[in-house]
Structure formats: structure tokens, C-alpha cells
Design an enzyme around this catalytic site. Structure first.
Site, mmCIF file in Angstrom:
data_model
loop_
_atom_site.group_PDB
_atom_site.id
_atom_site.type_symbol
_atom_site.label_atom_id
_atom_site.label_comp_id
_atom_site.label_asym_id
_atom_site.label_seq_id
_atom_site.Cartn_x
_atom_site.Cartn_y
_atom_site.Cartn_z
ATOM 1 N N GLY A 44 0.991 -1.419 0.178
ATOM 2 C CA GLY A 44 0.501 -0.512 -0.260
ATOM 3 C C GLY A 44 1.468 1.126 -0.015
ATOM 4 C CG ASP A 56 3.822 7.326 1.881
ATOM 5 O OD1 ASP A 56 5.036 6.429 1.803
ATOM 6 O OD2 ASP A 56 3.844 8.380 1.258
ATOM 7 N N GLY A 57 0.119 6.047 4.290
ATOM 8 C CA GLY A 57 -1.098 5.387 5.119
ATOM 9 C C GLY A 57 -0.861 3.837 5.795
ATOM 10 N NE ARG A 110 -8.588 9.786 1.578
ATOM 11 C CZ ARG A 110 -7.067 8.568 0.830
ATOM 12 N NH1 ARG A 110 -7.588 7.664 0.296
ATOM 13 N NH2 ARG A 110 -6.376 8.993 1.542
HETATM 14 N N1 LIG Z 1 -9.518 -1.840 3.265
HETATM 15 C C1 LIG Z 1 -9.343 -0.304 4.105
HETATM 16 N N2 LIG Z 1 -10.831 0.348 3.755
HETATM 17 C C2 LIG Z 1 -10.569 0.884 3.816
HETATM 18 N N3 LIG Z 1 -9.009 2.037 4.097
HETATM 19 C C3 LIG Z 1 -8.326 1.174 4.442
HETATM 20 C C4 LIG Z 1 -8.415 0.044 4.271
HETATM 21 N N4 LIG Z 1 -6.719 -0.794 4.995
HETATM 22 C C5 LIG Z 1 -6.294 0.832 4.877
HETATM 23 N N5 LIG Z 1 -6.531 1.793 4.331
HETATM 24 C C6 LIG Z 1 -6.844 3.022 4.982
HETATM 25 O O1 LIG Z 1 -6.340 3.877 3.842
HETATM 26 C C7 LIG Z 1 -5.642 4.556 4.129
HETATM 27 C C8 LIG Z 1 -4.746 4.792 2.461
HETATM 28 O O2 LIG Z 1 -3.896 4.266 1.933
HETATM 29 P P1 LIG Z 1 -2.727 3.729 1.334
HETATM 30 O O3 LIG Z 1 -1.264 4.822 2.352
HETATM 31 O O4 LIG Z 1 -2.234 2.670 1.531
HETATM 32 O O5 LIG Z 1 -3.299 4.739 -0.136
HETATM 33 P P2 LIG Z 1 -2.557 5.945 -0.723
HETATM 34 O O6 LIG Z 1 -4.033 6.057 -1.803
HETATM 35 O O7 LIG Z 1 -1.807 5.547 -0.886
HETATM 36 O O8 LIG Z 1 -2.866 7.035 0.757
HETATM 37 P P3 LIG Z 1 -1.559 7.580 1.222
HETATM 38 O O9 LIG Z 1 -2.000 8.329 0.476
HETATM 39 O O10 LIG Z 1 -1.864 7.827 2.542
HETATM 40 O O11 LIG Z 1 -0.091 6.589 0.503
HETATM 41 C C9 LIG Z 1 -4.123 3.936 4.695
HETATM 42 O O12 LIG Z 1 -4.357 5.398 6.178
HETATM 43 C C10 LIG Z 1 -5.166 3.504 5.358
HETATM 44 O O13 LIG Z 1 -5.408 3.704 7.130
HETATM 45 C C1 LIG Z 2 5.865 23.577 -9.689
HETATM 46 C C2 LIG Z 2 5.831 22.781 -9.198
HETATM 47 C C3 LIG Z 2 5.426 22.500 -7.555
HETATM 48 C C4 LIG Z 2 6.235 20.755 -6.660
HETATM 49 C C5 LIG Z 2 6.173 21.327 -5.616
HETATM 50 C C6 LIG Z 2 6.609 19.905 -5.103
HETATM 51 C C7 LIG Z 2 6.629 19.512 -3.695
HETATM 52 C C8 LIG Z 2 6.740 18.611 -3.088
HETATM 53 C C9 LIG Z 2 6.948 18.137 -2.093
HETATM 54 C C10 LIG Z 2 7.503 17.071 -1.583
HETATM 55 C C11 LIG Z 2 6.567 16.509 -0.258
HETATM 56 C C12 LIG Z 2 6.799 15.393 0.205
HETATM 57 C C13 LIG Z 2 6.835 14.806 1.273
HETATM 58 C C14 LIG Z 2 5.225 13.448 1.951
HETATM 59 C C15 LIG Z 2 3.988 13.399 2.144
HETATM 60 C C16 LIG Z 2 4.080 12.089 2.533
HETATM 61 O O1 LIG Z 2 4.050 12.031 4.174
HETATM 62 C C17 LIG Z 2 2.736 12.727 2.766
HETATM 63 C C18 LIG Z 2 1.811 10.683 3.135
HETATM 64 O O2 LIG Z 2 2.075 10.127 1.559
HETATM 65 N N1 LIG Z 2 2.252 12.848 1.331
HETATM 66 C C19 LIG Z 2 1.516 14.074 1.599
HETATM 67 O O3 LIG Z 2 0.827 14.525 2.247
HETATM 68 C C20 LIG Z 2 1.192 15.078 0.409
HETATM 69 C C21 LIG Z 2 1.179 16.102 -0.042
HETATM 70 C C22 LIG Z 2 1.538 16.390 -1.065
HETATM 71 C C23 LIG Z 2 2.380 17.872 -0.967
HETATM 72 C C24 LIG Z 2 2.846 18.634 -2.788
#
Ligand SMILES: Nc1ncnc2c1ncn2[C@@H]1O[C@H](COP(=O)(O)OP(=O)(O)OP(=O)(O)O)[C@@H](O)[C@H]1O
Ligand SMILES: CCCCCCCCCCCCC/C=C/[C@@H](O)[C@H](CO)NC(=O)CCCCC
Ligand SMILES: [Ca+2]
Length: 596
Positions: A190, A192-193, A299
Site C-alpha cells: 500500500g 504511506d498511510g 479522494r
Molecule cells: N480496507 C480498507 N478500507 C479503507 N481504508 C483502508 C483500508 N485498508 C487501509 N485503509 C486506509 O487507507 C489509507 C490510505 O491507504 P494507502 O496508504 O495504502 O494508500 P494511498 O492511496 O497511497 O494513500 P496515501 O495518500 O496515504 O499514500 C490508509 O491510511 C489506511 O489506513
Molecule cells: C511547481 C511545482 C511544485 C511541485 C511541488 C512539489 C513539492 C513536493 C514536496 C514533497 C513532499 C512530500 C512529503 C511527504 C508527505 C507524505 O508523508 C504524505 C503521505 O504520503 N503525503 C502527503 O501528505 C501529500 C502531500 C503532498 C504535497 C505536495
């Protein structure tokens, strides 16, 4: 064939070419021989990077096929196959089929390779607990695991118990409450979540078992033994990218199989005397908090929601007041502006292991860890007050595909510190320059409104007089938009929009009067942005903690050095990848891979 404890050697055939093959404690290598028995080029595979050995001629891709010939064996190993789109090295499964002069010799080779793996690569996992989020990223988690990862685990003799999650926090709760006897590590498929769920489960369980409270903001935490593996299948996959260098399920699966171990700093976020959450990649207020809050409403867009919300929030041009206090890390050790990179086997991180766990052995980690806090005077708290576009704290570079060098390119994965980045209020062009530099190799800290500090702890407070300003208040102010807009049209039809009257005044293209914007119900799509940005901007933002919105605004953060371990090795520098620390005689057990 010569056999002793360290060496196996014989002639073998690959296709119709003859080779001299040798197995030592550290390498399996084969050298082509010409007709006159002169040696030509040699291929060497580290024993630590052998994935498995099988009787016969075996293929596993596209599916498993075994041709059981009694003089042949197949060696599977890590093959470096280029850079991919990230900073690190893409790994794939290498395969070579050898023919022996006799079946007996074949059996000896297979047995010896397996013995070498047990003896000289002992940190490999045997049993893993795997959590798949079927809805993460592009919803391909199950397919990625079953088609790309499971066959590799099977080949390496790893048994995995797979849980496909049915709700958020199921993986965290499972790790906190269920019997984990026999598991060497936990793996998430999956984003970061999902990683964050495993992080909270593993840290929480370790503290429970050690009888420690997680709520004391200055308390010491027990480092976790249970390793975490990440198979990237999410939207950003920042933790995977920053610890492996590429987002590639096969590369990550191979790091897990060979039992790589990368310690990671973790930031504990408290509100008063309660733990709020842990973070490894971002505790961010202002822009990154607003982007996350806005993205939650979209989302359905999938991974694109961050780009969309990023543009929207940039155009809103918000800034927020507050006071940031921080405790500086020892400036003699490293600096966020020293232009170095934390790479596999990083010296700064290795030396931090010695500093964080002096004289450590695996049994006395906790008592050693105590010395982190008891031996040192905390130092002096510094304080900065003002208006900020964003405040970010990251324990690592936080590189990701959007920003290949990350929020703080010289941050270290395991040095016990975090980098605090303060971006003061500036005009829209200045902030765009700051953001844009994240996508290039230009220094984003070399701007007059940006400062960066390497820290051990941070506190954030709102200006005096600003009432509690907790996250729900932010939500309310966002929801009030339509009513406030309606009022504005009725009462002050010619009042300029907030941005026009704001002190930066830089978003002139957005400037419009309430009358020109029209009542909310009658607005055209092009008016949407003004609807989003022109209501009274909230005085208080929210904190983005690794992609989760925190329920509090006034928080304190403390970095816990090397609190968890990932199945990773940091970003491999291709040049150093060869000959780096696969042999603990070279590093004398001091490198970050062999130090514990
Ligand atoms: N079966 C499920 N149904 C709904 N939510 C879930 C389920 N399993 C996990 N999650 C939650 O979904 C969230 C997002 O999951 P995940 O990190 O895998 O995907 P993502 O789309 O990349 O999101 P992120 O933006 O956090 O990276 C997580 O915070 C997790 O707690
Ligand atoms: C003109 C071009 C501008 C481009 C700017 C790019 C800046 C990128 C910086 C990247 C920082 C990433 C930090 C990481 C955050 C993650 O823990 C977190 C979970 O996945 N993501 C967000 O919160 C998602 C939030 C993401 C915010 C961009
Ligand atoms: Ca760090």
C-alpha cells in the site's frame, strides 16, 4: 570439487561454455574459461544477495516451470538493472542455469549454497505477516502482491500470512492485539498511510511489551525488533522512495528477502501530555496541511488529488502566524546544508548508532537508549515567531517521485535528528520558486525567506489571543465559505476579494469583487477558485502528519533515533553498491547494515 568450510570450487557449464565456479563465505563467482583454460571475465554474486537455488532448470517468470534434469541447478540472485526513475538502483531477479559433470556434484553445489545462505546471511526472514490495502493508490495492491511478490517469497522459502484489509486501522490493530509469535517481520502492500498503520502497531506493541507509556513527551521509547517491509502500491510512497531510492515492488521484495535492515528515526508528536501520532516523513503546517485537507475532499481523483489540491492551495496564497521553538542538534555532526546525501552505509548514521546506543548489544538496547537522554543536557531552546507559508519537520529527506531529492535533501534516515524548515510569508512568486526547487537540484534553502535547522525537538504555539484553534475550527471555517460569500455579496458588493486586499497582493488575476464573483449558487466553474480562496482565510491551518490531519494545532515533537527498522538499506549509490559492506570484515561491524 574442493570443499572446506569457506570454499567450494569446480568446473561448471553454462550453455556450451565452460566456467570455473567458486563459492566462498561471501561470494558465488564464475569465470569463463577459453579452450586453453585461460580465464576470461568473472561474474560475482554476493552470498548475501543470493535469493535461492533450485535443482534442475527453473524459471519463475512469467510462471514457474521446472525442467528436472539431474545434473543442473539454477541460481537466483539480486541483479542490478539500472537507475529507474528515482535516485536508487532498480533490482530484478537474476537467474543462471548451471550444468555439472555429475548429479553428485550438482547435489553438493545445491547443499553448499543453501548452507552458505544459512550461515552467512542469517538475518533473512522466514515468516512474514503481510497486509494488503486493496484500495490504496491505483487499487492494484492485491495484483501487485500476488503476481510480483508472492512468487519471489516462495522461491526464497519465506512463508507469508496474508491479510487483505477490510477497514482502515485493521493492520495497526492486528499488530497491537494479535499473537505475532513466529513472525520475523510485518509487510504492507500500500502507500504511506498503510506504512503508518504498521509503524504505529509496531511501536505501540513494543512499548506495551516493555511496559512503557507512549504519552510522556520526554519519555524514552524502546527500539522495535520487528522489521517493517514496504511493497509500494500507494499514491506517494514517500517512505519507500526515501529508504530504497525507487518505488518498485520487485526491488522492495528482494530487499525484504535478503533481510536488509535500515534503522529509521521517528518523530513522536504530542499534544500536552498525550501522544497524538508518530511521523517519519512530514509533520507539516500551513501549505502541506492545507493541501492534505483539500485533497481529502477529492479522494475520488486518486493520486492526482495531491496535484490538484496543491495547485488550488498555491493559488490561495495563505500564510499563518505562530511561534516555533526548537532544540538544535549538535552542529558538529552534520548540517542540513552540507550538500551531502544519506546513502546506503552512511557514515553519519553509522556514527549515530554508536552515539545513540553506546556499547550496545541486542540485549541491552533499552538501558543504552536511556543514555540518549540522561547523559546529555538538552541544550537551549530557540524560538522564531512570525507568519509562515509553511512549517515542515522531516526525519528523513522525504524524497518522492514528485521531488526526487526531497523536502530536505541532506537529511539522514537514522541520525536521531529531524530537519525543521521554516518558510516565512512571501509573495506568490517567491513561494513558487521555493516549491519548484523541490523538483530540480537547485537549493530550496538558498532563499531569503527560508531557514532550515537540524533539530532534536520542536514545539508550535499559536499567537497569544488566538483561541484554541484546533483542527475542527479549521474545518468550520472552510465550511462557512458559502454563507460568508452570500453575505459579502449582499452587504459589500464592491468589496475586493481577500487576495486583492492581502498584503502580498500578488495574485491580481484572482482579484475580483464580491458582485463580480456572484452568489455561490449562480457561480460559473471559473469562479470556483474565488469561492475556495476568497472567503475569510482561516487564521489557523492544520498539521499534516505523514498524510493524516492531526486533531490539534499546538503540538510538541521529539525525534527518537533509530526507533524502527525497515527491510531496506538506504539509497544505493551505484558506484559504492559494489563491494560495500557485504563483507563485515570491511566495515568491522560498524556500518549501519552490520552494526546491530
Ligand atoms: N480496507 C480498507 N478500507 C479503507 N481504508 C483502508 C483500508 N485498508 C487501509 N485503509 C486506509 O487507507 C489509507 C490510505 O491507504 P494507502 O496508504 O495504502 O494508500 P494511498 O492511496 O497511497 O494513500 P496515501 O495518500 O496515504 O499514500 C490508509 O491510511 C489506511 O489506513
Ligand atoms: C511547481 C511545482 C511544485 C511541485 C511541488 C512539489 C513539492 C513536493 C514536496 C514533497 C513532499 C512530500 C512529503 C511527504 C508527505 C507524505 O508523508 C504524505 C503521505 O504520503 N503525503 C502527503 O501528505 C501529500 C502531500 C503532498 C504535497 C505536495
Ligand atoms: Ca534523521
Amino acid at each position: 570439487m574442493e570443499i572446506n568450510t569457506l570454499k567450494v570450487e569446480s568446473s561448471l557449464w553454462i550453455g556450451n561454455k565452460r566456467y570455473r565456479a567458486a563459492l566462498s563465505a561471501w561470494y558465488f563467482s564464475w569465470t569463463e574459461l577459453d579452450k586453453k583454460n585461460r580465464e576470461k571475465k568473472t561474474v560475482s554474486v554476493r552470498v548475501s544477495e543470493v535469493i535461492g537455488v533450485e535443482d534442475g532448470r527453473v524459471e519463475i517468470q512469467p510462471q514457474k516451470k521446472v525442467e528436472d534434469t539431474d545434473r543442473d541447478f539454477t541460481l537466483f540472485y539480486v541483479k542490478r538493472s539500472g537507475r529507474g526513475s528515482g535516485q536508487g538502483v532498480l533490482w530484478s531477479l537474476g537467474r543462471t542455469q548451471f550444468s555439472c559433470p555429475s548429479r553428485d556434484l550438482r547435489d553438493q553445489w545445491v547443499t553448499q549454497v543453501r548452507t552458505a545462505l544459512k550461515t552467512h546471511s542469517p538475518a533473512r526472514p522466514h515468516r512474514l505477516l503481510v497486509f494488503i490495502n486493496p484500495f490504496g493508490g491505483k487499487r492494484r495492491g492485491k495484483q501487485i502482491f500476488h503476481s510480483l511478490v508472492a512468487p519471489l517469497f516462495e522461491l526464497a522459502g519465506i512463508s507469508s500470512h496474508v491479510v487483505v484489509t477490510e477497514r482502515a486501522n485493521q493492520a495497526r490493530d492486528h499488530i497491537l492485539k494479535k499473537d505475532l509469535t513466529g513472525f520475523d517481520g510485518v509487510v504492507c502492500v500500500g502507500g504511506d498511510g498503510m506504512f503508518s498503520e504498521l509503524l504505529h502497531g509496531v511501536i505501540g506493541r513494543t512499548q506495551q511489551e516493555a511496559g512503557l507509556s507512549e504519552h510522556d513527551p520526554s519519555g524514552v521509547l524502546q527500539p522495535c525488533d520487528l522489521h517493517i517491509g514496504i511493497i509500494p502500491a500507494g499514491s506517494t510512497d514517500c517512505v519507500c522512495f526515501a529508504t530504497v531510492g525507487v518505488n518498485d515492488p520487485v526491488t522492495s521484495a528482494l530487499h525484504i528477502i535478503i533481510g536488509d535492515s535500515q534503522p529509521l528515526d521517528v518523530c513522536a508528536v504530542h499534544h500536552q501530555s498525550s501522544l497524538v501520532r508518530y511521523s517519519v516523513s512530514l509533520v507539516g503546517y500551513g501549505f502541506y496541511g492545507d493541501v492534505l485537507a483539500e485533497s481529502e475532499r477529492h479522494r475520488w481523483m486518486g493520486p492526482l488529488r495531491y496535484d490538484y489540491s496543491g495547485c488550488m492551495m498555491y493559488l490561495c496564497n495563505r500564510s499563518y502566524q505562530g511561534t516555533v521553538q526548537f532544540l538544535l542538534a549538535d552542529p558538529g555532526l552534520s548540517s542540513p546544508r552540507d550538500k551531502t546525501r544519506c546513502l546506503s552505509g552512511c557514515r553519519v548514521c553509522s556514527e549515530s548508532t554508536e552515539r545513540l546506543f553506546p556499547l550496545s548489544d541486542s540485549c541491552s538496547l533499552y538501558s543504552d537508549k536511556l543514555s540518549q537522554y540522561s547523559d546529555q543536557s538538552e541544550g537551549e531552546w530557540m524560538s522564531v515567531s512570525g507568519r509562515f507559508k509553511c512549517i515542515s519537520l522531516t526525519c528523513m529527506s522525504s524524497s518522492c517521485p514528485k521531488s526526487p531529492l526531497g523536502l530536505s535533501p541532506s537529511a539522514h534516515l537514522a541520525d536521531g535528528t529531524g530537519d525543521l524548515i521554516l518558510v516565512r510569508d512571501t509573495n506568490a512568486l517567491g513561494f513558487l520558486t521555493y516549491l519548484h526547487r523541490h523538483t530540480t537540484s537547485q537549493d530550496q534553502f538558498d532563499l531569503p525567506f527560508v531557514e532550515v535547522h537540524r533539530v532534536k525537538a520542536v514545539k508550535f504555539t499559536l499567537p497569544p489571543g488566538e483561541d484554541s484553534g484546533e483542527a475542527e475550527k479549521y474545518e468550520r471555517s472552510e465550511q462557512n465559505t458559502e454563507e460568508e460569500e452570500e453575505e459579502a455579496v449582499m452587504e459589500h458588493p464592491d468589496k475586493p476579494c481577500v487576495h486583492e486586499s492581502s498584503k502580498s497582493g500578488s495574485l491580481q488575476h484572482l482579484a475580483c469583487t464580491a458582485k463580480e464573483r456572484g452568489a455561490p449558487g449562480k457561480r460559473k466553474t471559473s469562479d470556483f477558485l474565488c469561492g475556495l480562496c476568497c472567503s475569510k482565510p482561516p487564521a489557523v491551518s492544520v498539521w499534516n502528519c505523514d498524510g493524516e490531519i492531526l486533531p490539534h494545532t499546538e503540538i510538541s515533537c521529539r525525534v527518537h533515533g533509530q526507533l524502527v527498522r525497515l527491510y531496506a538499506r538506504g539509497i544505493e549509490d551505484e558506484a559504492r553498491a559494489v563491494g560495500l559492506c557485504e563483507d563485515s570484515r570491511d566495515c568491522k561491524g560498524k556500518c549501519v547494515l552490520h552494526s546491530r
